[in-house]
Design a protein around this motif. Structure first.
Motif, PDB file in Angstrom:
ATOM      1  N   LYS A 108      -3.333   4.869  -2.423  1.00  0.00           N
ATOM      2  CA  LYS A 108      -2.099   6.418  -3.168  1.00  0.00           C
ATOM      3  C   LYS A 108      -2.826   7.100  -4.055  1.00  0.00           C
ATOM      4  O   LYS A 108      -3.564   5.648  -5.359  1.00  0.00           O
ATOM      5  CB  LYS A 108      -0.681   5.984  -3.484  1.00  0.00           C
ATOM      6  CG  LYS A 108       0.000   6.180  -2.114  1.00  0.00           C
ATOM      7  CD  LYS A 108       0.748   6.071  -2.824  1.00  0.00           C
ATOM      8  CE  LYS A 108       2.578   6.303  -2.330  1.00  0.00           C
ATOM      9  NZ  LYS A 108       4.229   5.584  -3.169  1.00  0.00           N
ATOM     10  N   ASP A 109      -3.198   7.716  -4.143  1.00  0.00           N
ATOM     11  CA  ASP A 109      -4.334   8.416  -5.591  1.00  0.00           C
ATOM     12  C   ASP A 109      -5.097   8.085  -5.789  1.00  0.00           C
ATOM     13  O   ASP A 109      -5.564   7.908  -7.191  1.00  0.00           O
ATOM     14  CB  ASP A 109      -2.452   8.430  -7.248  1.00  0.00           C
ATOM     15  CG  ASP A 109      -2.070   9.054  -6.563  1.00  0.00           C
ATOM     16  OD1 ASP A 109      -1.601   9.759  -6.494  1.00  0.00           O
ATOM     17  OD2 ASP A 109      -0.874   8.420  -6.879  1.00  0.00           O
ATOM     18  N   TRP A 128       1.370  -0.806   0.269  1.00  0.00           N
ATOM     19  CA  TRP A 128       0.375   0.041   0.019  1.00  0.00           C
ATOM     20  C   TRP A 128       0.991   1.387   0.282  1.00  0.00           C
ATOM     21  O   TRP A 128       0.414   2.627  -0.500  1.00  0.00           O
ATOM     22  CB  TRP A 128      -0.923   0.174   1.247  1.00  0.00           C
ATOM     23  CG  TRP A 128      -1.845  -1.443   1.340  1.00  0.00           C
ATOM     24  CD1 TRP A 128      -1.462  -2.142   1.960  1.00  0.00           C
ATOM     25  CD2 TRP A 128      -3.481  -1.786   0.339  1.00  0.00           C
ATOM     26  NE1 TRP A 128      -2.855  -2.999   1.882  1.00  0.00           N
ATOM     27  CE2 TRP A 128      -4.071  -2.001   1.305  1.00  0.00           C
ATOM     28  CE3 TRP A 128      -4.079  -0.452  -0.271  1.00  0.00           C
ATOM     29  CZ2 TRP A 128      -4.542  -2.532   0.086  1.00  0.00           C
ATOM     30  CZ3 TRP A 128      -5.205  -0.136  -0.798  1.00  0.00           C
ATOM     31  CH2 TRP A 128      -5.647  -1.753  -0.502  1.00  0.00           C
ATOM     32  N   GLU A 129       2.038   1.089   0.333  1.00  0.00           N
ATOM     33  CA  GLU A 129       2.556   2.070   0.811  1.00  0.00           C
ATOM     34  C   GLU A 129       3.659   2.750  -0.577  1.00  0.00           C
ATOM     35  O   GLU A 129       3.821   4.186  -1.418  1.00  0.00           O
ATOM     36  CB  GLU A 129       4.310   2.123   1.429  1.00  0.00           C
ATOM     37  CG  GLU A 129       3.622   1.970   3.192  1.00  0.00           C
ATOM     38  CD  GLU A 129       2.615   3.034   3.831  1.00  0.00           C
ATOM     39  OE1 GLU A 129       3.018   4.150   2.976  1.00  0.00           O
ATOM     40  OE2 GLU A 129       1.809   3.270   4.287  1.00  0.00           O
ATOM     41  N   LYS A 130       3.718   1.479  -1.699  1.00  0.00           N
ATOM     42  CA  LYS A 130       4.770   2.014  -2.646  1.00  0.00           C
ATOM     43  C   LYS A 130       3.485   1.552  -3.930  1.00  0.00           C
ATOM     44  O   LYS A 130       3.683   2.946  -4.911  1.00  0.00           O
ATOM     45  CB  LYS A 130       5.150   1.182  -2.827  1.00  0.00           C
ATOM     46  CG  LYS A 130       6.532   0.904  -1.663  1.00  0.00           C
ATOM     47  CD  LYS A 130       7.784  -0.227  -1.798  1.00  0.00           C
ATOM     48  CE  LYS A 130       8.821   0.140  -1.412  1.00  0.00           C
ATOM     49  NZ  LYS A 130      10.371  -1.219  -1.626  1.00  0.00           N
ATOM     50  N   THR A 188       0.628   2.085  -6.309  1.00  0.00           N
ATOM     51  CA  THR A 188      -1.236   3.644  -6.024  1.00  0.00           C
ATOM     52  C   THR A 188      -1.959   2.375  -6.899  1.00  0.00           C
ATOM     53  O   THR A 188      -2.260   1.065  -6.976  1.00  0.00           O
ATOM     54  CB  THR A 188      -0.742   3.925  -8.185  1.00  0.00           C
ATOM     55  OG1 THR A 188      -0.989   3.656  -9.363  1.00  0.00           O
ATOM     56  CG2 THR A 188       0.513   4.792  -7.698  1.00  0.00           C
ATOM     57  N   LEU A 200      -2.808   4.234   4.574  1.00  0.00           N
ATOM     58  CA  LEU A 200      -2.746   3.475   3.493  1.00  0.00           C
ATOM     59  C   LEU A 200      -3.765   1.792   3.641  1.00  0.00           C
ATOM     60  O   LEU A 200      -2.802   1.342   4.161  1.00  0.00           O
ATOM     61  CB  LEU A 200      -1.538   4.062   2.365  1.00  0.00           C
ATOM     62  CG  LEU A 200      -1.081   4.757   1.910  1.00  0.00           C
ATOM     63  CD1 LEU A 200       0.024   4.824   1.182  1.00  0.00           C
ATOM     64  CD2 LEU A 200      -2.351   5.412   0.776  1.00  0.00           C
TER      65      LEU A 200
END
Length: 315
Positions: free
Chosen positions: A287-288, A213-215, A217, A270
């Motif tokens: 993300k996004d 989830w951190e890296k 999108t 996230l």
């Protein structure tokens, strides 16, 4: 035209079916050995073998072919004009490549030279490509490096999974193989060298199935879920339980304002569940964007719709 066919999965079966129905003389079918499957570990034949049995074709199932002089001599005795190779699963040695008078022909599920390797369909979806296709080529000793014969391009749907694209390309592969053989018979098959601008498409591994989830999108997670469906499924952990996602859709925050509080979305971490409602659906912060989960599988459970999942599970 005397043909030896080499292939294993259902993708290859469609090519074998296409040339059989076109009336080509198939003098031998080579496929991988039967494999144990299920709780009873029953030996299961490959889809190619199943079709070959139905059509009463000669079947060969060598455990290995490199250095297998007995098998290589057997293929020499068959005296094929062409060897057709479709997702066989083994690299052919020079001794076999040199047997057929008109060459060894391969059906590859990519627009070469892009995606050389074992998993071109999966990587096209994983990378979010808009198009892909089928290439037929003359085989050499390299990994998908031979001279190209014919190509056909197709568009990849925005929601299309690896399984859905696999089925479409398997039929297309059979059609293009027939066209290729016709051109070889007529002596008008083109030969085009590949450029060195290629991408490797290696076999998928289980480690890549976990969502980061951190890296990643929202779009990248969406492509991961599509790309791993139906192979293994992308997964994450919710409340310390492993959850697999089989189908998701990317949503923008502005599309959710009617039923999800904007502050709740902004303050969520996230990967957090921001809404789990039987009627409205299951949504997670990414993300996004926001991911709406459409098909899901709980730990030690069956795949089901998000609606059915939420009837028996609470977040």
């Amino acid at each position: 035209m005397r043909i030896v066919f080499m292939g294993t999965p259902d993708f290859a079966r469609e090519s074998l079916k296409a040339i059989y129905e076109k009336g080509y003389e198939i003098i031998g079918v080579v496929t991988n050995p039967d494999k144990p499957k299920g709780r009873g570990m029953k030996m299961i034949p490959s889809p190619v073998k199943e079709y070959a049995i139905q059509k009463n074709l000669n079947i060969y199932q060598p455990i290995k072919i490199r250095g297998n002089t007995e098998f290589i001599d057997e293929i020499k005795k068959l005296n094929p004009d062409v060897i057709c190779v479709v997702a066989y699963g083994k690299i052919l040695p020079k001794e076999i490549l040199e047997i057929p008078k008109l060459g060894c022909i391969n059906v590859h599920a990519s627009l070469l030279p892009k995606y050389r390797g074992a998993a071109p369909i999966q990587w096209a979806v994983l990378n979010g490509d808009k198009t892909t296709g089928i290439t037929t080529m003359y085989m050499d000793e390299g990994m998908d490096t031979g001279d190209m014969i014919l190509k056909q391009e197709v568009e990849i749907g925005e929601e299309e999974t690896t399984g859905e694209l696999w089925d479409r390309l398997s039929g297309l592969g059979g059609e293009l193989l027939v066209k290729t053989l016709e051109k070889i018979e007529d002596g008008i098959a083109p030969r085009e060298k590949q450029s060195e601008n290629y991408t490797v498409a290696p076999i998928l591994n289980k480690e890549m199935a976990r969502i980061d989830w951190e890296k990643q999108t929202a779009n990248e997670i969406h492509n991961l879920v599509r790309g791993l469906n139906p192979i293994m499924g992308a997964f994450t952990y919710i409340n310390d339980k492993k959850i697999k996602f089989w189908k998701v859709r990317v949503k923008q925050e502005k599309d959710l304002e009617e039923f999800i509080d904007k502050n709740k979305v902004e303050n969520a971490k996230l990967g957090d569940v921001i809404l789990a409602d039987v009627k409205k659906g299951l949504f997670l912060k990414a993300k996004d964007g926001v991911l709406q989960v459409l098909e899901i599988q709980g730990e030690n459970a069956k795949k089901m719709s998000a609606h059915d999942f939420l009837l028996g599970n609470r977040f």
